[in-house]
Design a protein around this motif. Structure first.
Motif, PDB file in Angstrom:
ATOM      1  N   LEU A  43       0.858  -1.194   0.000  1.00 47.75           N
ATOM      2  CA  LEU A  43       0.000   0.000   0.000  1.00 47.75           C
ATOM      3  C   LEU A  43       0.892   1.240   0.000  1.00 47.75           C
ATOM      4  N   ARG A  44       0.755   2.065  -1.012  1.00 44.11           N
ATOM      5  CA  ARG A  44       1.550   3.288  -1.101  1.00 44.11           C
ATOM      6  C   ARG A  44       0.759   4.462  -0.523  1.00 44.11           C
ATOM      7  N   VAL A  45       1.401   5.239   0.325  1.00 38.19           N
ATOM      8  CA  VAL A  45       0.780   6.444   0.870  1.00 38.19           C
ATOM      9  C   VAL A  45       1.632   7.649   0.496  1.00 38.19           C
ATOM     10  N   GLY A  49       2.869   9.959   8.057  1.00 42.89           N
ATOM     11  CA  GLY A  49       1.806   9.981   9.058  1.00 42.89           C
ATOM     12  C   GLY A  49       0.601   9.175   8.615  1.00 42.89           C
ATOM     13  N   GLU A  50       0.322   9.230   7.322  1.00 40.40           N
ATOM     14  CA  GLU A  50      -0.780   8.423   6.794  1.00 40.40           C
ATOM     15  C   GLU A  50      -0.572   6.945   7.062  1.00 40.40           C
ATOM     16  N   ALA A  53      -1.921   5.868  10.513  1.00 37.76           N
ATOM     17  CA  ALA A  53      -3.379   5.845  10.626  1.00 37.76           C
ATOM     18  C   ALA A  53      -3.978   4.740   9.760  1.00 37.76           C
ATOM     19  N   LEU A  54      -3.415   4.531   8.580  1.00 33.52           N
ATOM     20  CA  LEU A  54      -3.890   3.442   7.724  1.00 33.52           C
ATOM     21  C   LEU A  54      -3.631   2.094   8.394  1.00 33.52           C
ATOM     22  N   GLY A  57      -6.221   1.535  11.090  1.00 32.11           N
ATOM     23  CA  GLY A  57      -7.508   1.083  10.555  1.00 32.11           C
ATOM     24  C   GLY A  57      -7.473  -0.382  10.151  1.00 32.11           C
ATOM     25  N   LEU A  58      -6.384  -0.796   9.544  1.00 30.73           N
ATOM     26  CA  LEU A  58      -6.251  -2.206   9.158  1.00 30.73           C
ATOM     27  C   LEU A  58      -6.249  -3.117  10.383  1.00 30.73           C
ATOM     28  N   VAL A  59      -5.539  -2.701  11.431  1.00 32.87           N
ATOM     29  CA  VAL A  59      -5.513  -3.513  12.651  1.00 32.87           C
ATOM     30  C   VAL A  59      -6.909  -3.576  13.276  1.00 32.87           C
ATOM     31  N   LEU A  60      -7.608  -2.444  13.309  1.00 34.39           N
ATOM     32  CA  LEU A  60      -8.977  -2.443  13.841  1.00 34.39           C
ATOM     33  C   LEU A  60      -9.857  -3.413  13.056  1.00 34.39           C
ATOM     34  N   ALA A  80       0.917  10.910  14.436  1.00 32.17           N
ATOM     35  CA  ALA A  80       0.149   9.726  14.022  1.00 32.17           C
ATOM     36  C   ALA A  80       0.650   8.479  14.734  1.00 32.17           C
TER      37      ALA A  80
END
Lengths: 160, 189
Positions: A43-45, A49-50, A53-54, A57-60, A80
């Protein structure tokens, strides 16, 4: 020594679902192996900091991401990182390239990156280990598995 | 123009069984409208990162779908996330609640007031489904289409600014929020 194919294979063996990254010149050489892999998915951000947070969300959502960034990006991503690790208390694992590590150790660099990387990680209370040329993807897998087993964040610093 | 509450009441009608991620001034408004375990109030947050967090949930649980209630000030702190959303197609609808203010810090104008066009920014980032609504009637009429269909979609809503707002607090501690969300997503704790 770490390389793309061995890192991709080790991460797959560990059950890592995603690699979130902003590459540096060393980690960037792993792109063919990582982008050619179905698991983990790359996954490229746009900014580091992104990545935190990304990853949160994946862990959640039940996934197992890791973050690959350079130390400069680690500095940028402080808020972040703090939020994901200390507010949400998620076991985020990261691999951080340390620019000028060897040159700094030999007194041949004025780059401030190696001066601040380890103190920053200690300040953020992230357990870390420094990988030099002798370390392998098996060592990376062991560091990841230990952090996951202890349900804590962790970092591998790749000396560059 | 519409109030934030009016805007979010319409979101509630169309959220179905999706995860809703809120942050900053949307937190107390949404918490008053909904108490679903699929509500995730991103407070305390990392500034500007609700879209990334929502994208992570959407990628992890593609069958579920995610709605992110973001502010305009938050969006300006992380415009790169629009590019990231476009680069990783997922079932995510990003709402930008534009009141022209940093509402939770006392109502100061942000750097984009009067010239930032969030719809053009989203299109320029590569988001194909972009909607703009600047009043209650048009949002009411267009919400069903905008909030349905494949993501990523960006929905820019012009809402009234409010002064004198309190610093938002989540309705329950973060650990409890996470446990509720993961139980609702049928994940092991």
């Amino acid at each position: 020594m770490l390389d793309g194919p061995s890192v991709a294979a080790a991460l797959e063996d560990c059950g890592v679902s995603h690699v979130i990254w902003v590459p540096d010149s060393v980690l960037g050489s792993w792109e063919p192996a990582l982008s050619g892999s179905q698991r983990p998915t790359l996954l490229r951000v746009c900014r580091e900091g992104e990545a935190f947070a990304l990853a949160a969300g994946l862990v959640l959502g039940g996934k197992k991401p890791v973050i690959f960034i350079q130390c400069t990006g680690l500095f940028e991503a402080g808020d972040a990182l703090r939020n994901a690790v200390h507010d949400l208390k998620l076991p985020i694992f990261m691999l951080v390239g340390v620019r000028s590590y060897y040159a700094h150790r030999q007194g041949k660099s004025n780059d401030s990156c190696p001066v601040f990387t380890e103190p920053i990680l200690r300040a953020w209370q992230i357990p870390y280990v420094v990988f030099e040329e002798r370390h392998t993807a098996a060592d990376l897998a062991a560091a990841y598995r230990q952090a996951q087993a202890e349900r804590r964040p962790g970092a591998v610093l790749v000396a560059e | 123009m519409m109030t934030q509450q009016q805007a979010l009441e319409i979101v509630k009608r169309h959220r179905n069984n999706r995860v809703v991620v809120t942050t900053m001034s949307a937190v107390p408004t949404w918490a008053a409208l909904s108490d679903s375990p699929l509500d995730f109030h991103f407070i305390p947050s990392a500034m500007g990162h609700a879209p990334d967090l929502g994208l992570g949930i959407a990628l992890a649980r593609p069958e579920r779908g995610v709605i992110v209630l973001n502010g305009d000030g938050c969006m300006l702190m992380n415009l790169g996330s629009l590019i990231t959303l476009a680069n990783h197609p997922a079932n995510i609808h990003l709402l930008i609640l534009d009141n022209g203010l940093y509402e939770v810090t006392g109502g100061q104008p942000h750097a984009g007031v009067g010239h930032a066009d969030f719809a053009e920014l989203a299109r320029g980032a590569g988001i194909r489904r972009v909607y703009s609504f600047d009043n209650h009637d048009s949002w009411q009429a267009g919400a069903a289409e905008a909030l349905a269909g494949p993501g990523p979609a960006v929905i820019w809503l012009k809402i009234e600014g409010r002064l004198g707002q309190q610093t938002p607090k989540p309705p329950r501690p973060m650990s409890e929020q996470i446990a509720r969300l993961q139980a609702a997503l049928e994940l092991p704790g």
